[in-house]
Design an enzyme around this catalytic site. Structure first.
Site, short mmCIF file in Angstrom:
data_model
loop_
_atom_site.label_atom_id
_atom_site.label_comp_id
_atom_site.label_asym_id
_atom_site.label_seq_id
_atom_site.Cartn_x
_atom_site.Cartn_y
_atom_site.Cartn_z
N SER A 69 41.57 12.73 80.46
CA SER A 69 42.40 13.77 80.23
C SER A 69 43.94 13.44 80.85
CB SER A 69 42.06 15.17 81.01
OG SER A 69 42.92 16.21 80.74
N ASP A 215 38.67 17.36 75.27
CA ASP A 215 38.92 16.76 76.77
C ASP A 215 38.08 16.24 77.44
OD1 ASP A 215 39.56 17.08 79.68
OD2 ASP A 215 41.58 17.75 78.96
#
Length: 738
Positions: A69, A215
């Site tokens: 991320s 993500d």
């Protein structure tokens, strides 16, 4: 509008530069290989930058990086050759509010999209496929983020194996179908970073090699095992992830949802940490009060990262290089020059074949020129500003003849290609008079390779309206167009006697014609058209002795429009201008009327204060001076605010306004996260029966005091207006204003 937690949890991006295309040298046999692990964590993850700064200062070499991320973004940029301080400098230049707004700046929208914003104010993207209403897959498509990362990684754009970056790199994403982690070690670096930070429901998922990626924090927020698999001996692990909050702070939906996310992510993080050995170094910056979604804390997070790394400095010092080893390591991370050579081809990738003509036409001007990110971005914004693409990206590529060129990827909006726009207008004068209109537009786009559109409008309420237009551009580059159209509408006009309203007329028209013209960049349009207008005028309320009047005229018009305002309503800067000449012929039953109208607005802002100057006018310059259907109405909020709405009408009119606004709210613009303003206006204008009556002495002087907000449904006002003659008017208003 401020970005809330669930818009941004686990996200971050960073613009910048990247460099070096050499294959990095392996760590000398005399030292151990060091891996760096960077966690997700949203804004909290900015602490990674502080750690990188200390590693640079201490000359700690890094031989492999794994990030998730936000950690993947910073790790990817560091792997591409940037230093911690360069990343910090770039971070400080980011406009975080703007970076999470995918819609282009109004200045970059196509002129047609600006016109839609003027008339259809509800800010909800809707699509129609069959009988299904569609909404976007995420609140943010990621276009701005992709553009910034593309520029950042341009010098290493031709490296498709992340082991060949200055520092070998892995990003972690999550397969949305299976929930499994996906380790990204090759392909396009920008796409890998973008995929790793695509929080579901916030960013639109990234499609890559048949997988739908979101993500990486959902599956592996601290990718220790990924870094270990890269053949390292020692790990430096930075955990800036989600912290559990005490019960006293769990008092809102936001805080409870954040806590749930922290619990879910925390289980895998604990598992990963349990694998650390005695030689590994864990750095956990102290971030007790820093939110993962508040990007105003970046500077504090960087400082916390530095402080945590300094605490670990005794152990880090044992890993530091010295003497010639420092120079040898630095050479592997040396920034290469920006790409050299000219662009020799422009193509659409196979998945974007339906857009190949638009891409090849619009970007053909880049062929034969050096790679220039600014020039490429300008053309990207032109095509993206037409409104039907979710993302438009490019990458450097080589063909089979080793020529350098650009390959473009274009993805249609997931809720397209048929779009619904809505509008609402509501007004109450607190004296029993209320008006209401609701409107909808269905725009069917991409009907051919030139971007033809079919538009259907429907409005119900006080002023019903229905219309259809087919808009056919004649070129992808030079935006000449032809637009046949038809419409039917009905509206009211005041019945005035001796300057006093005594009733209402209802004017109904049916019109059809064809227009042609050209968009002038994204800032203006010139349009000419021929049309036939049929209808009638009748008394709806008042003196019913006035007989109905039928009319049938043919007409032509010439219109020149400019729109450089930064906002449709409550503009802060820019100007707009429109002038139109409308000429009618005479038929057996109707004497035509020739009209000249204009409208000009200009806005500028200093701090919280905005000034708007606004001039409007219209004149009957030929033909009949008594055609009620061509009279100009006046009266209402910002239209002589002390006079009841549209209670004046005549063949000549003019009005000027000076409007002063102050943004209100705590901690920035807005009340309840909605841009809000207190304002006053000063107005002077009137209607006249002939141009000879126009004089400064005949102007009516009015003023208003108002509170306004730019809401999801459009601009809303509560206002009181005053006329110099002593009358006052009150308004509760939602919809069009200025």
């Amino acid at each position: 509008m401020r970005i809330r937690w669930w818009f941004l949890a686990g996200l971050l991006y960073l613009p910048g530069l990247a460099w070096t295309q050499e294959v990095p040298a392996a760590a000398p046999a005399s030292r151990l290989r060091i891996g760096l692990v960077l966690s997700g964590g949203g804004a909290r993850g900015s602490a990674h930058i502080g750690v990188l700064k200390i590693l640079d200062d201490m000359h700690v070499p890094i031989d492999a990086i794994a990030g998730t991320s936000m950690g993947a973004v910073i790790g990817g940029l560091y792997a591409s050759g940037m230093s911690g301080r360069q990343i910090e400098k770039l971070f400080s230049s980011v406009d975080w509010q703007d970076s999470f707004r995918d819609r282009p700046r109004r200045a970059d929208l196509a002129f047609r999209r600006k016109e839609e914003d003027d008339n259809f104010l509800i800010k909800l993207p809707l699509g129609l496929q069959g009988r299904r209403l569609l909404i976007p897959q995420g609140l943010i498509e990621g276009q701005k983020l992709t553009k910034i990362l593309r520029r950042a990684t341009l010098p290493v754009a031709e490296i498709n194996d992340f082991d060949h970056l200055p520092i070998p790199f892995r990003a972690v994403a999550t397969d949305l179908e299976t929930g499994s982690p996906v380790i990204l070690g090759g392909g396009d670096l920008t796409t890998a970073m973008r995929a790793s930070m695509s929080a579901p429901g916030v960013f639109v998922p990234v499609q890559r090699e048949g997988q739908l990626l979101v993500d990486g924090g959902l599956s592996e927020n601290l990718p220790i095992d990924v870094a270990r698999a890269m053949g390292v001996d020692i790990l430096i692990v930075v955990d800036a992830g989600y912290a559990l909050q005490p019960r006293g702070k769990l008092k809102s939906i936001t805080s409870i949802s954040n806590q749930a996310l922290a619990i879910l992510v925390g289980h895998d993080v604990a598992r990963q940490k349990a694998t650390l050995g005695p030689r590994d170094i864990l750095i956990s910056p102290e971030l007790p009060d820093l939110s993962s979604i508040d990007f105003s804390v970046v500077e504090r997070a960087v400082s916390a990262g530095e402080a945590a790394a300094l605490v670990a400095s005794p152990r880090l010092a044992a890993l530091s290089l010295s003497g010639d080893d420092i120079e040898r390591y630095a050479a592997t991370r040396q920034r290469p020059p920006q790409p050299t050579g000219n662009i020799e081809f422009v193509v659409a990738d196979p998945a974007s074949h339906s857009y190949h003509r638009q891409i090849e036409d619009l970007f053909a001007n880049l062929i034969g020129k050096p790679v220039n990110a600014d020039a490429i971005d300008e053309d990207v914004e032109t095509l993206y500003g037409r409104g039907y693409l979710q993302t438009l990206d490019y990458r450097l590529a080589q063909d089979s003849n080793m020529r350098q060129g650009l390959t473009f990827t274009a993805e249609r909006n997931t809720w397209g290609p048929n779009y619904l726009r809505m509008g609402l207008s509501l007004e109450d004068d607190f004296r029993g008079l209320s008006t209401f209109n609701a409107a909808g537009r269905l725009t069917m786009t991409e009907l051919n390779s030139l971007g033809a559109e079919s538009v259907l409008d429907l409005q119900v309420g006080e002023d019903p309206h229905i219309s259809a237009e087919f808009y056919q551009p004649l070129s992808n580059v030079w935006r000449f167009f032809i637009a046949p159209h038809a419409e039917a509408e009905s509206h009211e006009l005041p019945q005035v006697e001796n300057g006093t309203q005594i009733g209402l007329y209802r004017i109904s028209t049916t019109e059809y014609g064809v227009d042609t013209g050209s968009e002038l960049g994204n800032w203006g349009e010139i349009r000419v058209g021929a049309l036939a207008d049929r209808g009638d005028t009748r008394v709806e309320l008042g003196d019913f002795t006035v007989p109905p009047q039928d009319f049938s005229v043919n007409a032509a018009f010439l219109r020149f429009s400019v729109d450089k305002l930064d906002r449709t309503y409550f503009p802060h800067s820019g100007e707009s201008f429109k002038i139109e000449l409308h000429v009618e012929d005479n038929s057996a039953s109707t004497v035509g009327t020739d009209l000249l109208t204009f409208d000009w607005r200009s806005a500028w802002t200093e701090g919280k204060y905005t000034q708007v100057l606004w001039l409007s006018g219209g004149s009957t310059v030929g033909g009949s001076q008594t055609n009620l259907r061509t009279f100009f109405p006046l009266g209402g909020f910002l239209q002589l605010s002390g006079v009841p709405t549209e209670s004046l009408a005549g063949p000549q009119y003019a009005i000027g306004r000076a409007i002063f606004l102050r943004s209100v709210g705590n901690g920035g613009e807005g009340v309840l996260d909605v841009p809000a303003y207190a304002g006053v206006s000063f107005e002077a204008g009137n209607v006249w029966s002939s141009r000879s009556q126009i004089s400064a002495d005949s102007l009516r002087k009015d003023a208003s005091v108002f509170f306004g907000a730019d809401t999801f449904l459009g601009p809303a006002y509560i206002a009181v207006g005053y006329d110099r003659n002593g009358s006052a008017a009150y308004y509760l208003f939602l919809g069009h204003s200025f």
